[in-house]
Structure formats: C-alpha cells, structure tokens
Design an enzyme around this catalytic site. Structure first.
Site, PDB file in Angstrom:
ATOM      1  N   GLY A 266      -2.197  -6.687   1.256  1.00 41.90           N
ATOM      2  CA  GLY A 266      -1.263  -7.659   1.354  1.00 41.90           C
ATOM      3  C   GLY A 266      -0.870  -7.768   2.903  1.00 41.90           C
ATOM      4  O   GLY A 266      -1.091  -8.906   3.319  1.00 41.90           O
ATOM      5  N   GLU A 269       2.396  -2.694   8.432  1.00 44.55           N
ATOM      6  CA  GLU A 269       3.450  -2.627   9.119  1.00 44.55           C
ATOM      7  C   GLU A 269       3.404  -2.014  10.468  1.00 44.55           C
ATOM      8  O   GLU A 269       4.048  -1.450  10.988  1.00 44.55           O
ATOM      9  CB  GLU A 269       4.386  -1.785   8.270  1.00 44.55           C
ATOM     10  CG  GLU A 269       3.630  -0.215   8.311  1.00 44.55           C
ATOM     11  CD  GLU A 269       3.102   0.257   7.121  1.00 44.55           C
ATOM     12  OE1 GLU A 269       2.610  -0.779   6.366  1.00 44.55           O
ATOM     13  OE2 GLU A 269       2.851   1.413   6.862  1.00 44.55           O
ATOM     14  N   ASN A 270       2.039  -2.377  11.223  1.00 48.26           N
ATOM     15  CA  ASN A 270       1.779  -1.870  12.492  1.00 48.26           C
ATOM     16  C   ASN A 270       3.097  -2.146  13.415  1.00 48.26           C
ATOM     17  O   ASN A 270       3.783  -3.154  13.085  1.00 48.26           O
ATOM     18  CB  ASN A 270       0.853  -2.521  13.194  1.00 48.26           C
ATOM     19  CG  ASN A 270      -0.520  -2.627  12.217  1.00 48.26           C
ATOM     20  OD1 ASN A 270      -1.091  -1.737  11.668  1.00 48.26           O
ATOM     21  ND2 ASN A 270      -0.902  -4.052  11.800  1.00 48.26           N
ATOM     22  N   GLU A 303       7.088  -5.120   4.830  1.00 49.99           N
ATOM     23  CA  GLU A 303       6.655  -4.642   6.062  1.00 49.99           C
ATOM     24  C   GLU A 303       7.502  -4.373   7.202  1.00 49.99           C
ATOM     25  O   GLU A 303       7.539  -3.373   7.772  1.00 49.99           O
ATOM     26  CB  GLU A 303       5.630  -5.612   6.629  1.00 49.99           C
ATOM     27  CG  GLU A 303       4.447  -5.862   5.663  1.00 49.99           C
ATOM     28  CD  GLU A 303       3.784  -4.676   4.909  1.00 49.99           C
ATOM     29  OE1 GLU A 303       3.433  -3.722   5.497  1.00 49.99           O
ATOM     30  OE2 GLU A 303       3.210  -4.735   3.705  1.00 49.99           O
ATOM     31  N   HIS A 306       9.265  -1.102   6.655  1.00 48.76           N
ATOM     32  CA  HIS A 306       8.443   0.243   7.023  1.00 48.76           C
ATOM     33  C   HIS A 306       8.965   0.621   8.511  1.00 48.76           C
ATOM     34  O   HIS A 306       8.644   1.759   8.989  1.00 48.76           O
ATOM     35  CB  HIS A 306       7.060  -0.260   7.082  1.00 48.76           C
ATOM     36  CG  HIS A 306       6.332  -0.023   5.584  1.00 48.76           C
ATOM     37  ND1 HIS A 306       6.477   1.186   5.090  1.00 48.76           N
ATOM     38  CD2 HIS A 306       5.473  -0.702   4.985  1.00 48.76           C
ATOM     39  CE1 HIS A 306       5.681   1.408   4.018  1.00 48.76           C
ATOM     40  NE2 HIS A 306       5.101   0.180   3.993  1.00 48.76           N
ATOM     41  N   GLU A 325       5.731   4.571   0.969  1.00 47.31           N
ATOM     42  CA  GLU A 325       5.574   3.526   0.092  1.00 47.31           C
ATOM     43  C   GLU A 325       6.468   3.542  -0.908  1.00 47.31           C
ATOM     44  O   GLU A 325       7.017   2.349  -1.352  1.00 47.31           O
ATOM     45  CB  GLU A 325       3.944   3.448  -0.434  1.00 47.31           C
ATOM     46  CG  GLU A 325       2.786   3.378   0.832  1.00 47.31           C
ATOM     47  CD  GLU A 325       3.301   2.142   1.634  1.00 47.31           C
ATOM     48  OE1 GLU A 325       3.917   0.980   1.199  1.00 47.31           O
ATOM     49  OE2 GLU A 325       2.723   2.166   2.662  1.00 47.31           O
TER      50      GLU A 325
HETATM   51  N1  0A1 Z   1       0.855  -0.005   4.504  1.00 43.55           N
HETATM   52  C1  0A1 Z   1       0.392  -1.062   3.751  1.00 43.55           C
HETATM   53  C2  0A1 Z   1      -0.537  -1.155   2.797  1.00 43.55           C
HETATM   54  C3  0A1 Z   1      -1.891  -1.249   3.571  1.00 43.55           C
HETATM   55  C4  0A1 Z   1      -3.050  -0.096   3.199  1.00 43.55           C
HETATM   56  C5  0A1 Z   1      -4.273  -0.207   3.590  1.00 43.55           C
HETATM   57  C6  0A1 Z   1      -4.696  -1.198   4.104  1.00 43.55           C
HETATM   58  O1  0A1 Z   1      -5.886  -1.425   4.563  1.00 43.55           O
HETATM   59  C7  0A1 Z   1      -6.754  -0.300   4.331  1.00 43.55           C
HETATM   60  C8  0A1 Z   1      -3.844  -2.321   4.310  1.00 43.55           C
HETATM   61  C9  0A1 Z   1      -2.528  -2.316   4.086  1.00 43.55           C
HETATM   62  C10 0A1 Z   1       1.626  -1.517   2.879  1.00 43.55           C
HETATM   63  O2  0A1 Z   1       2.231  -0.822   2.419  1.00 43.55           O
HETATM   64  O3  0A1 Z   1       2.121  -2.842   2.968  1.00 43.55           O
HETATM   65 ZN    ZN Z   2       4.197  -0.411   2.224  1.00 44.05          ZN
END
Ligand code: 0A1
Ligand code: ZN
Length: 877
Positions: A266, A269-270, A303, A306, A325
């Site tokens: 989706g 959260e960089n 996001e 996060h 998460e």
């Molecule tokens: N941390 C993001 C989820 C996410 C995980 C892996 C991804 O690519 C391999 C991309 C996004 C979230 O929880 O929104």
């Molecule tokens: Zn997340």
C-alpha cells in the site's frame, strides 16, 4: 529438516560492525545507475580486532572498494552470494569504507531497491531492499545518519528527493543536475528513500502544536494532481490527531508523499519521504468509491503514524515487525474510528480480522504474531503480524484504559527514542507506566492459532444469580504442540428482557460496577457469578470484539435476534446477526438440514427491524445484510465444497430478497444520488443504497428497476454510484452489462486505478469464470508487471470469486498456478502472496483437492524464488 536458509529469532546477535554515518551519491543514467557510498564504520566493542567485515549486497556490480582512502587488493575481499566479506580490516575501531557499485533499476521488476515506475525512479527498502542499492549493514538495528546526493538528467527528472532536508541543489554538466538531502535523524536503512522524476506537486503546510511550520508536499503525475486533495486533508488530520491523542509532534520541517504506479504494497513510511501506491493517495469523486476514499485516509494516517511508532522507535530485528505494524494499525484504526463512525469502523476491522487473519491462523501459513523463524521476511507482512498484532495492542488498551495506556505509550516513546527495540520493551513500558503486570499478554505474541472461548450460562431464580462458566482452548499448531493459556479480556453486558442493561455485581462485591465490564479469562476454566439477577438475562459477550477469539456460546436464536434488535452496542448487533446467519447456513452446508432453520423468524425480524433502522442507522442496516463470506464459511466446515457453500449463501440472500422485495426496490428507486460528500452520513446512505440494489435484483426485480440501474450507471454523479450500478449489472448478468463495461473502459481509459476496478468487477463475477479471466489476461491493458493491475484481475479472481476459482474441473487452479510461475520470475514477493489463495486446499473435497495438489506439485517442480518456495513448502508441508 530445517531449510539451511532459515533465520531464527533465538540466534539474534547485534551487528559486529556498525555504520553510524553514510554519504551516498546516486548518479542516474539511462541503462546504469552508479552508487558511490562513503561509510563511516565502527567495530562493536564486543567484536575482536581482525574479525572479517560482512556487508549485505544483492545484484550489485562492484566497481571500487577502498578503506581509509586505500584501494583494496582483489584478495582482500570476496563477494559470495548476498555478502561482501572484507578479510583485511583495520585495527582501529573507526574507519571509512568507500564503495562504488552499478545497478540496473530499469530491469528491476521485483520493485525492491531502486526501480523505475512509469518513467520515474523510486525506492522500496523495507525490509531488505537497501542491499540492492549498495553494500550495507542492511538490518534495522543499524542506525545511521544519511546524506544523499542524487544526480540525473534535469529535463527528464526535474524533481530529486530523498529523506530529510534539501541542503544543496545545482546544475551539472551535460544537462544534468543534482540535489543533496540531509536527514538529521539516525535511521535504519529500510527507511531510506529517494525519488527522481517529472512530478507535479501539491503544497500545503501544518503548524504543529509547538508552533513550528511544516511544509507538506504531495508529488504525483501532473494529471493526477487534482486527485491529491483528499490525501492532503487526511495528512493534516492525522498530524493533528497524533498530537492530541498520543502527544506526538512531527519532527522535520518538511513531510513529503510521492505517488507511484508500481508498488508491491500500500505505502511506505520512509523518514520524511513516504512513497505510496497511487491506489492509496489518489481520490476524486469521479474516479474513486467511498471505499477508496476511506482507504486513502487510513493509509495516509498509518504511514504518518509510523513516524513515531516505527521510525523514531524502530524494531531491533524483523521478528519484531508487529512492534511497529500492530501498534500502528491499532493507531490508524483508532484514527479512522474518530473520523467516521466508531462502530462501523470496528465492524469493518473485525470483518478483516475474521476473514483474513482467522483464516491464516487456521491454515498451513499460520505463524505467531512474532514469528520465531523465517526464510524470506517478505512473507511475513501478513494479516497475523498486522491485524492480530493490532488486536493485542487493543487488548492492552482495553485492560489499561485510555489514561494508563497513554502513560505507557509516552514512556515507551521517551524511553526508546532513537532505538531499535523488541515487543518485550513495548509491553514493559506499558506495564511500568501503569504498575500492572502485563507479562501474561506476551504469550499472545508467541503462539499461533485462534483461541476458542467456550461460554455457558446458568440462571438461578431462587438465589438470583447468573453464572458464566468460561473455558478457553487454543488449537495446537505445527511447532506449537502445547499452547499455553492466554489472558482474554471479555467485555460484556447483560440485558433484561425489556431491553435494559443490568447493573453488574459479582459475588463478593459490595455494589454494582456499571452496566458493562471487562473480565479477564485466563484460566482453563473459570466462573463468574453475578448477583441480584432476578430474571434470566440475555448476555452480550465479547463486546466490540474485546479479544481476537472465536466465541462458542450456544445462544438461542431468539437471544441473537433480541441482541440484533436491542443491544446498545452497534458492533454486537452486527455480530449477533452474523452469528445467526452463520449458524443457519452451516446447518445446511454441514449439518445436512434440508432448509435454513429458523428462517421464518429471521425474515420476520428483519422485516420488523430494517425500515426503522434504515432511518436511524443505514450503515448498520447495510452491514447487517452483508452475510458472512463464502471463504469465512469455508473455514467453519471440515470438508469444503465451494459450490455448496455458494449455493446455500445465495439461497439465504434470495430468501431475504424475496421476503422484502418491494422494500428493497422502493429503497433503491426512491433514493437518488447527488454530488459527492465525504461524511459518515453520506457514506452510510450510499452503502445502504448499494446493498438495497443488490437485494432488489435478487428478489423479483421489475422492469422499472432494471432500467433504473442502467440509467443510474449513465447519469451517476460519482464513482460510488457508477460502480454500484456497474457491479450490479455485471454480477446479475443484465442485458446492458456488456455495453456499460465497454462504456466504462472508454470513459476511464486514462485512469489506471479505474481500469483496475474494471478488471476487478469482471474477475469477481460469480456467474463468469476462468475463461473470462483468461481472456482478460490477454487484454492489451493487462500486465503482470504492475502489481495493482495483476491483483485487480488475478488476486481478485482467486480470493474474491471462490465459486469460480474452485471450479470443479480445476481450471481456476491451473490458471492461477500458471500465472504464479510467470509472475515469480518477475516479482517474487507478489507471486508468493498470490499463492496464498491455495491456503485451504487440504480441506477441499477430494476431487478439487487432487486438482489443486497437481498444480502445487507442478509449481514445486520448478526453480522458484525464496519467497514463493517458502510459501509453497508450507502449503504442501
Ligand atoms: N511498512 C509498510 C509496509 C511495506 C512493507 C514492504 C514493502 O515492500 C516490500 C512496502 C511496504 C507499511 O506498513 O505500510
Ligand atoms: Zn505499517
């Protein structure tokens, strides 16, 4: 035997060398991107001098390697598999490693690391994508300060973004330009991001509660910019909400979101530079349904949240994924509940939990919320880690109450700011702040399987007591033969027959404690005795789904009907209806009953209830009529016959439709749609309209009705109405379905997300199946390289059209199996996820089971990615 690629939680060790500071230079050229890295290395105190230095790296072409300015000789290092090993390491604890590598983003179809999406370069580094950009200690417990310089052709890539603040930008030779970004917060590599593209920008700002002005920028393709306003509003609402509810203020001067068309999940959260799937940013009444609007709002919030639950305080290792998460999903659920309707939000969240997570927990892909081992971490971005993880946090919130929970999260953020921590640290902070022993809750993270809560009741008219006897059982799962007892919060109320909730007083208590209570079931069997109960009450149990469990309570039909009508908890009215429908359908599907038991009473009750409810709470009325899904029912039977499940469920829908045929038709025909409003009232009215249309068509639809649907399709003032009509026409095989589908495609040919929904509406048509889907895979607009497009057809078909996917001749299995093989060569993460559609195969009736086995074994005979082979291994194992 354990696969040699398996990683275990118990083997965790801190990194031997850390990288506290990185200077990265990314030069983007057609055909090749050069990445130069200056890494300040630090040997950990516990690491003996001379220990070889190991860095992660995948698909990198190494061009140069130097330590403290001296080029390394070829025999000083080796590149093997996914590692660069440097044998000759300086004695000094601190040294600088320079690397230069070349990468190939243009051919990166896995969409991890740096890749090209529709002419723009972007990154996805969580969980292990950074190692596809440069050599690094690519694990979340290495926290580094990043400086990133990007250079690219100025005309084609005018926008150059990375984390933090832009400190320098300028022109370079040959029509190129560059930008340097500095992130003042140390972060793990999975939060790194960069973007280079030709993007338009929607700009706004937000003033934090301490008075700092934060610039907000939302980047998208020029023609999508008009669809970005809802995301921007959602972002500002999230920023305010996190200040008010959790005391969390944003910490940089700029927050950016970039929308990309090719994205595996989706959004991401960089730090300071979120990258989003377009499907979670773009929303406009003409192109987006209510569901789409709600998704944008909740993903933007997720996001953004996060930034604290994930970025400022991050995970020590990937086994702790639910730490960020589960907590962040809980936070976004709370946020969404505050935006629209709290009880509807809970109904939707629990529906996801029961449909997706309970299914996962009951099948071969079950794993604890905190897994103990994995081959490919990408496979653990699951409903269990996310949704069950959120339920654990919710239980902690329920037992602590809002005030103590908040004290706990304040302490958690304070104590661990800037650290990579574990689930234990989170629970400990809540315990320390509240003075409560929460250690029993840790077991929820450790074992898989959905617990069953068995409840029986007894009323003693003479003693005026009401006794609840509660037993818990947790299913044993592979690797977890002896599941332990769990603390299960049971929120309950008792209703007198006049519909009033009773004051709740347990024996031994001097007075009643309100009319709703939370009791903790934590024994194999225990008893609660309520006093002063003069007549047998109706129990309303597990209110708001106070724990992620299966409730086994033999309520009488009349009790469930009573709660459906009288419970003052909207969620439990829905749950009672679901329980009743489930029981009726299972009696036929499994119990051998010839007819739906108790149908007449249910129909009467609905007839009495619905007209009034539609006036006061149309969304609840709509939710009551959304019957348990076919997949949900499949998880309740021993041996699955998908056709029978489909027929029985359709039978119940038709019975309701016929009984209230005129009512549903009138509801639809007398309603009309006007301009789009995003509010809970407007959404409720539209949701009801959609449900009433569905039932009206299942009843005895008049010509007027049929014509009205076609007309409403054409005149629709927004996508929610247009899609509702289109789905109705297609799924009921109406004569003008084909014309409307063609019209829809032509009208929205330039809107990729709408074309996705055009594929999805056909893929989920229970009346058409494999041939149609196969034909659509050859459509010029179909491609396996865009995950949204792939999912809109194949994942929708395999997961949301069970009666066709499970066609008795196995054609559905063969189609999906074939596509998984093709997809695996392009994008393993997404291929592996699609394989999840086979998770129920071992419980299928023998004919289908044999056909599914053939397909799975056929796949097993091929060379597959780690992702897909791990999932396949667990399915077959
Ligand atoms: N941390 C993001 C989820 C996410 C995980 C892996 C991804 O690519 C391999 C991309 C996004 C979230 O929880 O929104
Ligand atoms: Zn997340």
């Amino acid at each position: 035997m354990t696969d040699p690629r398996t990683v275990f939680l118990k083997d965790y060790q801190a990194p031997a060398y850390g990288i506290p500071r990185v200077r990265l230079q990314v030069d983007i050229h057609d055909g090749v991107t050069r990445v130069t890295a200056g890494l300040n290395m630090r040997r950990a105190e516990s690491t003996p001098v001379g220990t070889p230095l190991k860095l992660h790296g995948v698909n990198l072409t190494l061009k140069a390697l130097a330590i403290d300015g001296a080029e390394l000789e070829a025999d000083a290092y080796t590149v093997a598999g996914e590692e660069l090993v440097i044998h000759a390491v300086p004695e000094a604890a601190d040294f600088v490693l320079h690397t230069e590598v070349e990468i190939d983003p243009e051919h990166n179809t896995a969409l991890e690391g740096l890749y090209l999406s529709k002419g723009m370069y972007c990154t996805q580094c969580e969980p292990e994508g950074f190692r596809k950009i440069t050599y690094f200690v690519d694990r979340p417990d290495n926290m580094a300060l990043f400086t990133t310089t990007i250079s690219a052709d100025k005309k084609r890539y005018p926008v150059l973004l990375a984390n933090g603040n832009c400190t320098t930008r300028g022109d370079a030779a040959n029509g190129r330009h560059f930008a340097t970004w500095e992130d003042p917060f140390p972060k793990p590599s999975y939060l790194f991001a960069l973007v280079a593209g030709n993007l338009a920008c929607l700009e706004d700002h937000f003033v934090t509660r301490s008075g700092r002005k934060v610039t907000l920028k939302l980047f998208a393709e020029q023609h999508d910019l008009r669809q970005c306003h809802h995301a921007m509003e959602s972002l500002k609402a999230s920023m305010r909400w996190d200040e008010e509810r959790y005391g969390r203020e944003y910490d940089l001067d700029i927050f950016m979101i970039v929308a990309v068309s090719h994205f595996n999940m989706g959004a991401m959260e960089n730090k300071g530079l979120n990258i989003f799937n377009t499907s979670c940013v773009l929303a406009h009444p003409e192109t987006t349904t209510d569901l789409g609007f709600q998704r944008v709002e909740s993903v933007v919030a997720h996001e953004y949240f996060h930034n604290w639950s994930g970025n400022r305080v991050t995970c020590r290792d990937w086994f702790q994924l639910s730490l960020k998460e589960g907590f962040t999903v809980f936070r976004d659920q709370q946020f969404s509940a505050d935006q629209l309707s709290a009880s509807v939000q809970r109904i939707e969240d629990v529906a996801v939990l029961r449909n997706a997570q309970f299914a996962e927990d009951a099948g071969p892909l079950a794993h604890p919320v905190r897994p103990e081992s994995f081959i490919e971490i990408n496979n653990f971005y699951t409903a269990t880690v996310y949704e069950k993880g959120a339920e654990i946090v919710r239980m902690l919130h329920t037992v602590l109450g809002e005030a103590d929970f908040r004290k706990g999260t304040d302490l958690y953020f304070d104590r661990h700011d800037g650290q990579g921590v574990t689930v234990e640290d989170f629970v400990q902070a809540l315990a320390d702040a509240s003075g409560r022993d929460l250690s029993p809750f840790m077991q929820w993270y450790r074992q898989p399987g959905t617990p069953v809560l068995h409840v029986s009741t007894a009323h003693d008219a003479v003693a005026q007591t009401y006794t609840l006897t509660v037993r818990q059982s947790v299913p044993a799962k592979t690797g977890f033969p002896e599941p332990k007892l769990l603390p299960i919060p049971v929120k309950l109320a008792l209703f007198a027959r006049d519909g009033q909730p009773l004051p709740l007083q347990l024996t031994g208590e001097s007075a009643a404690v309100g009319v709703e209570r939370v009791l903790i079931a934590d024994q194999a069997e225990q008893r609660w005795v309520f006093t002063g109960v003069t007549e047998a009450p109706v129990p309303s149990l597990l209110r708001d789904f106070s724990a992620p469990v299966i409730l086994d309570y033999a309520a009488g039909d009349e009790e469930l009907l009573f709660l459906m009508r009288h419970d003052n908890n909207g969620f439990n009215r829905w749950l009672s209806a679901q329980t009743l429908f489930e029981r009726m359908m299972l009696a036929v599907i499994e119990g051998g009953a010839a007819e739906l038991p108790g149908l007449a009473a249910v129909l009467e009750s609905l007839a009495g209830l619905l007209p009034g409810l539609v006036e006061t709470d149309p969304e609840l009325a709509a939710k009551l009529l959304q019957l348990p899904t076919e997949n949900y029912l499949a998880d309740k039977v021993g041996v699955i016959d998908p056709q029978r499940i489909h027929d029985v469920r359709l039978g119940l829908q038709k019975a309701i439709a016929k009984h209230l045929s005129a009512f549903f038709q009138n509801q639809y025909l007398n309603g009309h749609e006007s301009s789009y409003q995003y509010s809970s009232e407007a959404i409720a009215a539209r949701t009801w309209r959609d449900v009433s249309l569905h039932y009206a068509l299942l009843g005895t639809p008049s010509f007027t009705l049929r014509d009205a649907v076609g007309e409403n399709y054409r005149k629709a003032p927004h996508m929610t109405e247009r899609m509702s009509a289109l789905r109705a026409l297609v799924h009921h095989d109406a004569p003008h379905a084909a014309v409307c589908l063609a019209d829809f495609f032509g009208r929205f040919a330039k809107e990729a997300l709408v074309i996705d929904s055009w594929f999805a509406v056909q893929a989920t048509n229970p009346l058409r199946g494999v041939e149609e889907v196969r034909r659509l895979t050859a459509h010029s607009a179909f491609t396996l390289t865009n995950p949204n497009r792939m999912r809109s057809l194949l994942a929708q078909f395999a997961n949301a059209n069970p009666v066709q996917f499970h066609r008795a001749d196995g054609a559905g299995y063969r189609l999906i199996g074939e596509k998984i093989a093709e997809l695996d060569a392009l994008n393993p993460q997404v291929a592996s996820r699609l394989l999840g559609a086979f998770s129920r195969w071992k419980r299928l009736e023998p004919g289908r089971q044999a056909l599914a086995r053939e397909v799975l074994q056929g796949l097993a005979g091929r060379a597959l990615s780690n992702d897909t082979s791990e999932t396949l291994g667990r399915l077959l194992g």
